[in-house]
Design a protein around this motif. Structure first.
Motif, short mmCIF file in Angstrom:
data_model
loop_
_atom_site.label_atom_id
_atom_site.label_comp_id
_atom_site.label_asym_id
_atom_site.label_seq_id
_atom_site.Cartn_x
_atom_site.Cartn_y
_atom_site.Cartn_z
N LEU A 1 0.81 -1.22 0.00
CA LEU A 1 0.00 0.00 0.00
C LEU A 1 0.84 1.26 0.00
CD1 LEU A 1 -2.70 -1.12 2.60
CD2 LEU A 1 -2.84 -1.15 0.10
N SER A 2 2.14 1.15 0.23
CA SER A 2 2.99 2.33 0.25
C SER A 2 4.40 1.94 -0.08
CB SER A 2 2.94 2.99 1.63
OG SER A 2 3.57 2.15 2.57
N ILE B 1 10.17 -2.53 0.69
CA ILE B 1 11.41 -3.14 1.17
C ILE B 1 11.27 -4.65 1.31
CG2 ILE B 1 12.14 -1.05 2.37
CD1 ILE B 1 11.27 -2.32 4.97
N LEU B 2 10.02 -5.15 1.30
CA LEU B 2 9.80 -6.60 1.36
C LEU B 2 9.85 -7.24 -0.02
CD1 LEU B 2 6.93 -6.94 3.99
CD2 LEU B 2 9.36 -7.39 4.30
N HIS C 1 15.55 -6.19 5.98
CA HIS C 1 14.43 -5.43 5.43
C HIS C 1 13.11 -5.80 6.10
CE1 HIS C 1 16.58 -4.27 1.41
NE2 HIS C 1 17.10 -3.67 2.48
N ARG C 2 12.96 -7.11 6.35
CA ARG C 2 11.73 -7.53 7.06
C ARG C 2 11.66 -6.91 8.45
NH1 ARG C 2 12.52 -12.48 4.29
NH2 ARG C 2 13.90 -13.27 5.95
N GLN C 3 12.80 -6.86 9.12
CA GLN C 3 12.85 -6.27 10.47
C GLN C 3 12.53 -4.78 10.43
OE1 GLN C 3 16.54 -6.99 12.52
NE2 GLN C 3 15.99 -5.71 14.27
N GLU D 1 9.36 -2.86 12.17
CA GLU D 1 9.55 -1.71 13.05
C GLU D 1 8.71 -0.52 12.59
OE1 GLU D 1 13.72 -1.00 13.06
OE2 GLU D 1 14.19 -2.69 14.38
N MET D 2 8.69 -0.29 11.26
CA MET D 2 7.88 0.81 10.71
C MET D 2 6.40 0.60 10.99
SD MET D 2 9.73 1.50 7.04
CE MET D 2 11.45 1.98 6.93
N VAL D 3 5.95 -0.66 10.79
CA VAL D 3 4.54 -0.98 11.06
C VAL D 3 4.22 -0.76 12.53
CG1 VAL D 3 2.84 -2.84 11.14
CG2 VAL D 3 4.30 -2.57 9.14
N ALA D 4 5.13 -1.20 13.41
CA ALA D 4 4.92 -1.03 14.84
C ALA D 4 4.84 0.45 15.23
CB ALA D 4 6.04 -1.72 15.62
#
Length: 412
Positions: free
Chosen positions: A29-30, A35-36, A54-56, A60-63
């Motif tokens: 969505l953005s 990065i995934l 990148h997953r990490q 972190e960004m989602v959190a």
């Protein structure tokens, strides 16, 4: 390929885009989600360490985003709760005023309970009624007198509009010339256009334009010796927002007849100097550091006080806060106008002590819009209107007596 484009057929080969996203359970969505993404097929695949990193980062960004959303939701919930509490408080106060206090005004208006409620701000639904009672009607103006003054004002407006009426009208208007009266009418028209322009209700075509014009015109006929003075439109406008037209005119005329307002609107220089001198007595007592800074910059109190007193803060403060100031002004009289001035200076003392003459004058002419009622009234509360065991009326009276003797306070 050319045929495929023209005919709408697609190649059997899978596009890189489809290949990249075939293992994703969602459409990104953005750009944060990119990065995934796996690298395009024509590039080397990501090393496992980089993919893990990148997953990490994404997690972190989602959190963080969820944390911000939760914080914003909590803030909105708190604002809603506060608004509900405020509305409930205003509703309860309105009931107290309308059912208990107003029916028993004479016996209750001076009680401690009522004065405490008054300080907290009058509910809008009863504000106009309380103002009317507190201001009073010592001039005994009636609705009929307002109608008479308005009719005379309309006659004069029509006379000035009519090209054949350029003759001098009866000079019962305190000896004013035709040109003076015409200038006064023009000033009213000009001032109305810039009265609370953001509200767009007093300007030409607005719902209260004619009402404001009528009250100001009627007053010039009621008090031709005073006429129209710049700044009156703001006072009349605030009253119109809270009272019916005739009641607004009665309150307006009586309010302007108070000693302080009359001194300023009739430009009684000697009395105005006395008010300024009295103010500076309490200024020096309460804010000695700022007082000295103003003196060092040759900033006299008239530079900012004139505008504040002329419009009763309705031009300099946000309208809702100005109405709160009016509430207590109607309770305590002229002293509260000067106490409010000191409260404003105390509130911004740290800022003002680092400004020069020009910036101080500009700042005090138009105060910040983001000022809150709680801040300013908390600041006003700290002001002590007692100088050497003398209160405001005593200090003012002493200065008036000393005026003829050339009091040094009046020369400062």
């Amino acid at each position: 390929m050319e045929y495929e484009r023209r005919s709408g057929h697609t190649s059997n080969s899978t596009s890189p885009k489809k290949n990249v996203r075939k293992n994703l359970d969602f459409e990104p969505l953005s750009t944060t989600a990119l990065i995934l993404e796996n690298r395009p097929a024509n590039l080397p695949a990501k090393p496992e360490e980089e993919a893990q990193k990148h997953r990490q980062q994404y997690e972190e960004m989602v959190a963080q985003a969820k944390k911000r959303e939760l914080k914003d939701a909590q803030k909105r919930k708190k604002q809603l709760e506060d608004r509900c509490k405020l509305e409930e408080s205003i509703g309860n106060a309105a009931l107290t005023w309308s059912q208990e206090i107003l029916p028993n005004w004479q016996s209750m208006c001076s009680s401690k309970r009522v004065r405490d409620l008054w300080w907290q701000g009058l509910p809008p639904s009863v504000r106009g009624k309380v103002w009317s009672l507190a201001i009073g009607n010592e001039l005994n103006i009636t609705d009929e007198l307002y109608d008479i003054c308005l009719a005379r004002a309309k006659e004069k407006w029509n006379a000035f509009v009519a090209p054949t009426a350029a003759v001098e009208t009866e000079s019962e208007d305190a000896g004013l010339s035709h040109a003076d009266r015409e200038a006064s009418l023009e000033l009213i028209k000009l001032d109305i256009s810039r009265t609370f322009p953001n509200l767009c209700i007093f300007q030409k075509g607005g719902p209260y334009h004619d009402v404001l014009h009528s009250i100001l015109g009627a007053y010039t006929c009621y008090r031709p010796d005073v006429g129209y003075v710049q700044g009156m439109s703001f006072i009349a406008a605030v009253l119109i927002l809270n009272l019916d037209t005739a009641d607004a005119f009665i309150a307006f005329a009586n309010l302007l007849n108070k000693p302080c307002q009359m001194a300023f609107y009739r430009v009684d220089h000697s009395l105005m100097l006395t008010y300024f001198a009295a103010f500076e007595v309490f200024f020096e007592e309460n804010l000695p550091k700022l007082f000295a800074h103003f003196k060092n910059n040759n900033l006299s109190s008239d530079i900012y006080l004139i505008d504040w007193i002329f419009t009763l803060y309705s031009k300099s403060l946000p309208l809702d806060i100005a109405c709160r100031v009016w509430d207590v002004f109607c309770r305590d009289g002229e002293e509260f106008l000067f106490r409010t001035a000191l409260g404003i200076l105390r509130l911004y003392e740290d800022i003002l002590t680092h400004m020069d003459f020009i910036h101080i004058a500009q700042f005090l002419t138009r105060l910040p819009d983001y000022i809150s009622a709680e801040e300013i009234f908390s600041s006003i509360t700290t002001i002590n209107m007692n100088s050497k065991n003398k209160k405001w009326p005593q200090v003012l009276q002493a200065l008036q007596k000393g005026q003829d003797r050339g009091s040094p306070l009046l020369k400062r």
